[in-house]
Write an enzyme that holds these catalytic residues in place. Structure first.
Site, mmCIF file in Angstrom:
data_model
loop_
_atom_site.group_PDB
_atom_site.id
_atom_site.type_symbol
_atom_site.label_atom_id
_atom_site.label_comp_id
_atom_site.label_asym_id
_atom_site.label_seq_id
_atom_site.Cartn_x
_atom_site.Cartn_y
_atom_site.Cartn_z
ATOM 1 N N GLY A 17 8.500 0.765 1.126
ATOM 2 C CA GLY A 17 8.813 -0.150 2.231
ATOM 3 C C GLY A 17 8.161 0.200 3.551
ATOM 4 C CG HIS A 42 -1.635 0.756 -4.268
ATOM 5 N ND1 HIS A 42 -2.453 -0.112 -4.964
ATOM 6 C CD2 HIS A 42 -0.496 0.067 -4.021
ATOM 7 C CE1 HIS A 42 -1.829 -1.271 -5.125
ATOM 8 N NE2 HIS A 42 -0.644 -1.182 -4.555
ATOM 9 C CG HIS A 66 -1.155 -4.894 -7.591
ATOM 10 N ND1 HIS A 66 -0.303 -4.130 -8.356
ATOM 11 C CD2 HIS A 66 -0.870 -4.557 -6.311
ATOM 12 C CE1 HIS A 66 0.466 -3.391 -7.571
ATOM 13 N NE2 HIS A 66 0.132 -3.625 -6.330
ATOM 14 C CG HIS A 120 -1.648 -5.060 -1.777
ATOM 15 N ND1 HIS A 120 -0.451 -5.746 -1.681
ATOM 16 C CD2 HIS A 120 -1.445 -4.103 -2.720
ATOM 17 C CE1 HIS A 120 0.436 -5.198 -2.524
ATOM 18 N NE2 HIS A 120 -0.147 -4.197 -3.156
ATOM 19 N N GLY A 138 0.800 -1.215 0.000
ATOM 20 C CA GLY A 138 0.000 0.000 0.000
ATOM 21 C C GLY A 138 0.834 1.268 0.000
ATOM 22 C CG ASN A 139 1.702 2.918 -2.779
ATOM 23 O OD1 ASN A 139 0.827 3.220 -3.568
ATOM 24 N ND2 ASN A 139 2.428 1.813 -2.887
ATOM 25 C CB SER A 198 8.055 1.097 -5.953
ATOM 26 O OG SER A 198 6.939 0.401 -5.421
ATOM 27 C CD GLU A 199 2.931 0.396 -7.589
ATOM 28 O OE1 GLU A 199 3.116 0.911 -8.712
ATOM 29 O OE2 GLU A 199 2.682 -0.796 -7.410
HETATM 30 P P1 13P Z 1 5.958 0.583 -1.912
HETATM 31 O O1 13P Z 1 6.462 -0.028 -0.611
HETATM 32 O O2 13P Z 1 7.095 0.913 -2.844
HETATM 33 O O3 13P Z 1 5.042 1.722 -1.663
HETATM 34 O O4 13P Z 1 5.142 -0.547 -2.676
HETATM 35 C C1 13P Z 1 4.121 -1.234 -2.015
HETATM 36 C C2 13P Z 1 3.089 -1.708 -2.986
HETATM 37 O O5 13P Z 1 1.961 -1.916 -2.583
HETATM 38 C C3 13P Z 1 3.442 -1.935 -4.406
HETATM 39 O O6 13P Z 1 2.315 -2.038 -5.190
#
Ligand code: 13P
Length: 217
Positions: free
Chosen positions: A45, A93, A155, A95, A29-30, A74-75
């Site tokens: 992370g 975002h 995802h 899961h 998540g982000n 990373s998103e």
């Molecule tokens: P990050 O830790 O880079 O935010 O990524 C987590 C994630 O849910 C990737 O889809």
């Protein structure tokens, strides 16, 4: 500086809430929000259960850190896709388990409950692509127009709102709809709303300012 800290705290509060609601696990998540011409985002992370404000850097649209000392999610590109295509001020975002599960067997979640209309109606699926890639960001761009939440196949979800709290609320609503769909499908084929029913909801919601606390006089 005080406003920057306040916005960071809003992201942290939303992250803790979404973790507590079971919409993310581990470092999944982000969250991001607009801050002037820049963006506040969760660090890559970071764990939503334990995230702190020093794990919310201020970055530009390319992910270059303006304030803070940790790398952004990373998103980042996927979040920028939502900002570029919609009027969103914040993006979440997750899961979420029910949404992710349905993405494995459906091409979209039909309009089964009137509250879904606030998300844009039936819930669209973004085709699968590896997390953190430009390909995934481009695929999101194609599906997000007119939607406050879509599902990423195999995802999770990506939702937006006028602020972080609204984006998180939309993520919770999307997951609730998927849960209801799942429960109903144990007993038969979930019934879609009819066009006439949709028109009725739109009229009633406008008339009654549905979803807001109102003065009695
Ligand atoms: P990050 O830790 O880079 O935010 O990524 C987590 C994630 O849910 C990737 O889809």
């Amino acid at each position: 500086m005080q406003e920057l800290m306040q916005r960071r705290q809003e992201i942290v509060d939303a992250a803790h809430h979404l973790a507590q609601r079971g919409l993310v696990e581990g470092s999944a998540g982000n969250i991001s929000c607009r801050f002037g011409e820049h963006y506040l985002v969760t660090a890559t992370g970071a764990r939503f259960t334990t995230i702190t404000t020093d794990q919310v850097p201020l970055v530009d649209r390319d992910g270059n850190v303006i304030d803070g000392d940790v790398k952004p999610t990373s998103e980042m590109q996927m979040h920028i896709s939502v900002y570029d295509e919609t009027s969103a001020k914040a993006v979440v975002h997750t899961h979420s388990p029910y949404a992710t599960a349905l993405s494995l067997v459906l091409d979209e979640v039909p309009l089964i409950h009137y509250t879904q209309l606030t998300l844009g109606g039936s819930i669209k699926m973004v085709p699968y692509a590896t997390f953190g890639t430009k390909k995934l960001a481009d695929l999101v761009k194609k599906k997000i127009l007119g939607q406050k939440g879509v599902i990423l196949r195999g995802h999770g979800t990506i939702c937006s709102g006028k602020d972080v709290a609204a984006a998180a609320e939309n993520a919770e609503l999307l997951e609730w709809v998927c849960k209801v769909y799942h429960i109903a499908s144990q007993h038969g084929t979930p019934r879609e709303m009819k066009p006439g029913e949709v028109v009725g909801v739109a009229a009633a919601a406008t008339l009654k300012s549905y979803g807001t606390v109102q003065k009695s006089k």
